[in-house]
Design an enzyme around this catalytic site. Structure first.
Site, PDB file in Angstrom:
ATOM      1  N   GLY A  15       0.775  -1.236   0.000  1.00 21.06           N
ATOM      2  CA  GLY A  15       0.000   0.000   0.000  1.00 21.06           C
ATOM      3  C   GLY A  15       0.804   1.282   0.000  1.00 21.06           C
ATOM      4  N   SER A  16       2.079   1.221  -0.387  1.00 22.07           N
ATOM      5  CA  SER A  16       2.848   2.470  -0.348  1.00 22.07           C
ATOM      6  C   SER A  16       2.380   3.461  -1.419  1.00 22.07           C
ATOM      7  CB  SER A  16       4.351   2.191  -0.478  1.00 22.07           C
ATOM      8  OG  SER A  16       4.696   1.772  -1.769  1.00 22.07           O
ATOM      9  N   ASN A  17       1.909   2.969  -2.544  1.00 26.79           N
ATOM     10  CA  ASN A  17       1.388   3.905  -3.550  1.00 26.79           C
ATOM     11  C   ASN A  17       0.077   4.542  -3.099  1.00 26.79           C
ATOM     12  OD1 ASN A  17       3.019   4.160  -6.161  1.00 26.79           O
ATOM     13  ND2 ASN A  17       3.132   1.958  -5.734  1.00 26.79           N
ATOM     14  N   MET A  93      -3.254  -7.485  -7.482  1.00 29.22           N
ATOM     15  CA  MET A  93      -2.698  -8.651  -8.174  1.00 29.22           C
ATOM     16  C   MET A  93      -3.785  -9.482  -8.857  1.00 29.22           C
ATOM     17  SD  MET A  93       0.396  -8.033  -7.651  1.00 29.22           S
ATOM     18  CE  MET A  93       1.300  -9.507  -8.100  1.00 29.22           C
ATOM     19  N   ARG A  94      -4.752  -8.805  -9.465  1.00 25.88           N
ATOM     20  CA  ARG A  94      -5.810  -9.508 -10.204  1.00 25.88           C
ATOM     21  C   ARG A  94      -5.953  -8.838 -11.557  1.00 25.88           C
ATOM     22  NH1 ARG A  94      -8.273 -13.773  -8.115  1.00 25.88           N
ATOM     23  NH2 ARG A  94     -10.244 -13.185  -9.062  1.00 25.88           N
ATOM     24  N   ASN A 110      -3.232   2.066 -13.759  1.00 27.54           N
ATOM     25  CA  ASN A 110      -2.341   1.140 -13.053  1.00 27.54           C
ATOM     26  C   ASN A 110      -0.945   1.730 -13.041  1.00 27.54           C
ATOM     27  OD1 ASN A 110      -1.494  -1.316 -11.802  1.00 27.54           O
ATOM     28  ND2 ASN A 110      -0.702  -2.034 -13.775  1.00 27.54           N
ATOM     29  N   HIS A 112       3.058   0.364 -12.884  1.00 32.50           N
ATOM     30  CA  HIS A 112       3.841  -0.868 -13.055  1.00 32.50           C
ATOM     31  C   HIS A 112       5.326  -0.512 -12.980  1.00 32.50           C
ATOM     32  CE1 HIS A 112       4.648  -4.940 -14.400  1.00 32.50           C
ATOM     33  NE2 HIS A 112       5.557  -4.442 -15.222  1.00 32.50           N
ATOM     34  N   ASP A 144      -6.546  -1.760 -19.723  1.00 34.33           N
ATOM     35  CA  ASP A 144      -7.479  -2.499 -20.571  1.00 34.33           C
ATOM     36  C   ASP A 144      -7.503  -3.939 -20.052  1.00 34.33           C
ATOM     37  OD1 ASP A 144      -5.179  -3.699 -21.514  1.00 34.33           O
ATOM     38  OD2 ASP A 144      -5.160  -2.601 -23.415  1.00 34.33           O
ATOM     39  N   ASP A 148      -0.938  -5.392 -18.195  1.00 38.55           N
ATOM     40  CA  ASP A 148      -0.074  -4.198 -18.210  1.00 38.55           C
ATOM     41  C   ASP A 148       0.036  -3.610 -19.614  1.00 38.55           C
ATOM     42  OD1 ASP A 148       0.490  -4.562 -15.457  1.00 38.55           O
ATOM     43  OD2 ASP A 148       2.043  -6.015 -15.944  1.00 38.55           O
TER      44      ASP A 148
HETATM   45  C1  GRF Z   1       4.426  -1.368  -6.980  1.00 37.74           C
HETATM   46  O1  GRF Z   1       5.756  -1.618  -7.326  1.00 37.74           O
HETATM   47  C2  GRF Z   1       3.560  -1.200  -8.185  1.00 37.74           C
HETATM   48  O2  GRF Z   1       4.224  -0.634  -9.256  1.00 37.74           O
HETATM   49  C3  GRF Z   1       3.208  -2.624  -8.521  1.00 37.74           C
HETATM   50  O3  GRF Z   1       3.004  -3.244  -7.282  1.00 37.74           O
HETATM   51  C4  GRF Z   1       3.781  -2.561  -6.292  1.00 37.74           C
HETATM   52  C5  GRF Z   1       2.825  -2.131  -5.230  1.00 37.74           C
HETATM   53  O4  GRF Z   1       3.506  -1.541  -4.152  1.00 37.74           O
HETATM   54  N1  GRF Z   1       2.058  -2.697  -9.398  1.00 37.74           N
HETATM   55  P1  GRF Z   1       2.689  -0.854  -2.990  1.00 37.74           P
HETATM   56  O5  GRF Z   1       1.700  -1.895  -2.468  1.00 37.74           O
HETATM   57  O6  GRF Z   1       1.985   0.324  -3.559  1.00 37.74           O
HETATM   58  O7  GRF Z   1       3.699  -0.501  -1.961  1.00 37.74           O
END
Ligand code: GRF
Length: 224
Positions: A15-17, A93-94, A110, A112, A144, A148
């Protein structure tokens, strides 16, 4: 005043993003609010972090949901209940079905950790190191139904350094992710843009007219 965009964040892990998006909102850099956080993993640390921030957060486990369509229907119901306008995948992750994507056309993003189209899928940092690239980075793209594969909104490059392990590269890329996600979304919310084939193009779609002559901002979408 333009109403703040209503975001839902879907995650499966750390969840860091999510935290970076919320921090950008709190700094006033993003005219948005996170109206819902959904995780398919009830034990995801990101879900706990969302709750610590006081964000509405729900676990909708895929296991035991009765299949992908049934799980997606539950997620969509929660998104609609929260009056979601934009969906940000942040380590979700789905894969989403075409039906799901079609419910939020050009409104699912998304992030990536590679320079797409290189190294889609799992462990892109390891893939990058094994391939021997000198630069990797991160990509924000519209989602889509492929892996990715949607139109690219923005990218940041990150050097690969001698002796890097996947975790080293991942850490360096993640720092850039935390800036890129909010910046890309801010641009999508603030500017005009459209999708032409694979390309997401920023800018007015009426050439030769001043912004004032074009009238209020609107985002064009293919076919409507
Ligand atoms: C990140 O590296 C993002 O690019 C990828 O999954 C990771 C998620 O990291 N899709 P976080 O859970 O947001 O820390």
């Amino acid at each position: 005043m333009t109403p703040r965009a209503r975001l839902a964040v879907l995650l499966s892990g750390r969840g860091s993003n999510l935290l970076a998006l919320q921090a950008a909102i709190e700094r006033g850099e993003l005219s948005a609010e996170i109206v819902l956080v959904v995780s398919n993993e009830p034990e995801a640390p990101g879900l706990a972090r969302a709750r610590e921030l006081g964000l509405p957060a729900v676990a909708i486990p895929h296991q035991g949901a009765g299949g992908r369509a049934a799980h997606e229907a539950q997620v969509l119901a929660a998104l609609e209940e929260a009056r979601t306008e934009w969906v940000c995948l942040a380590g979700y992750m789905r894969l989403l079905s075409a039906e799901f994507v079609g419910r939020y056309p050009q409104r699912i993003l998304n992030i990536h950790p590679s320079l797409l189209p290189a190294f889609p899928g799992l462990e892109p940092q390891r893939q990058a190191l094994e391939h021997g690239v000198r630069l990797s980075g991160c990509t924000v793209h519209l989602v889509d139904a492929g892996l990715d594969s949607g139109p690219i909104v923005d990218q940041r490059s990150v050097p690969v350094l001698a002796g890097d392990q996947p975790s080293d590269l991942a850490r360096r890329i993640l720092e850039q992710e935390h800036q890129l996600y909010a910046a890309a979304l801010r641009r999508l919310l603030a500017e005009e843009w459209k999708v032409e084939g694979r390309r997401l193009v920023f800018g007015p779609d009426v050439e030769g007219q001043s912004p004032a002559a074009r009238g209020p901002r609107r985002n064009s979408t293919e076919g409507g």
